[in-house]
Design a protein around this motif. Structure first.
Motif, short mmCIF file in Angstrom:
data_model
loop_
_atom_site.label_atom_id
_atom_site.label_comp_id
_atom_site.label_asym_id
_atom_site.label_seq_id
_atom_site.Cartn_x
_atom_site.Cartn_y
_atom_site.Cartn_z
N LEU A 157 1.79 1.80 -3.53
CA LEU A 157 0.64 2.37 -4.25
C LEU A 157 0.52 3.87 -4.01
CD1 LEU A 157 -2.21 -0.26 -3.79
CD2 LEU A 157 -0.98 0.29 -5.90
N ASN A 158 0.91 4.33 -2.84
CA ASN A 158 0.77 5.73 -2.47
C ASN A 158 2.03 6.56 -2.74
OD1 ASN A 158 -1.89 5.48 -1.52
ND2 ASN A 158 -1.14 4.60 0.40
N ARG A 170 -6.29 1.99 -9.11
CA ARG A 170 -5.76 3.31 -8.75
C ARG A 170 -5.31 4.10 -9.98
NH1 ARG A 170 -3.83 3.13 -3.26
NH2 ARG A 170 -3.20 5.28 -3.54
N ASP A 222 0.83 -1.21 0.00
CA ASP A 222 0.00 0.00 0.00
C ASP A 222 0.86 1.26 0.00
OD1 ASP A 222 -2.44 -1.32 -0.16
OD2 ASP A 222 -2.62 -1.50 2.02
N GLU A 223 2.02 1.21 0.65
CA GLU A 223 2.94 2.36 0.61
C GLU A 223 3.47 2.57 -0.80
OE1 GLU A 223 5.78 2.97 3.91
OE2 GLU A 223 4.96 1.07 4.68
N GLY A 278 3.20 7.72 -5.55
CA GLY A 278 3.15 8.62 -6.70
C GLY A 278 3.75 8.05 -7.97
#
Length: 188
Positions: free
Chosen positions: A64-65, A90, A61-62, A67
């Protein structure tokens, strides 16, 4: 169109090293923004192919976040589909560096996510560009090996117990969960 440079995430540092090296040699067209692997030693090893601003995380998830414009999946092949779907949901472009699906259900989920997303999904096969494969292709196309009329093969690693243990680091590894012939894309 993708920005220049393309911000690339890599999921799976061991196999991801080859892709990080390609990005490093892309003449500024790409930059490794983030690398994710649960093995922190592998994160240390891949750093030589990344830059000072690259983030290193152990949670998908990190990644995915982080950028990223695109994520290269270099994790266990039998887990690509679920992570590719998360990326596509996403709007993140995805490259699966090898077979992405194990079941027809996963194939359908991946196709549906790709069609709904508008992001690009690419399926690669890492062995197609190995030197020995390219040389055999050259020999075949040159007529040296004759003409193929019928071919059939299976992909089973002829490994000793010691080699198997080296490539199967834990019981979550695909080799510990399914027959090796499921990984069939190297066969032919």
């Amino acid at each position: 169109l993708l920005p220049n440079p393309v911000k690339i995430g890599i999921f799976g540092a061991r196999r991801g090293e080859a892709y990080a090296c390609c990005v490093l040699n892309s003449r500024g067209r790409g930059v490794v923004t983030c690398v994710c692997d649960m093995n922190t030693q592998r994160l240390e090893t891949i750093k030589r192919f990344c830059n000072e601003s690259t983030k290193y995380v152990t949670d998908f998830d990190e990644l995915l976040n982080a950028g990223c414009d695109a994520i290269i999946l270099c994790n266990y092949f039998n887990e690509h589909a679920k992570f590719a779907v998360k990326c596509l949901e996403r709007g993140i472009n995805v490259l699966s560096e090898t077979t992405a699906c194990v079941t027809m259900k996963e194939c359908v989920e991946l196709v549906e996510a790709s069609e709904k997303s508008g992001a690009v999904y690419m399926l690669a096969e890492n062995c197609a560009y190995m030197y020995q494969i390219l040389e055999l292709k050259k020999l075949y196309e040159g007529g040296t090996l004759g003409k193929a009329v019928y071919t059939e093969s299976e992909y089973i690693h002829p490994m000793s117990p010691e080699e198997y243990a080296m490539y199967t680091p834990n019981n979550k590894h695909w080799r510990a969960q399914m027959p090796s012939c499921y990984y069939h894309t190297h066969s032919l």
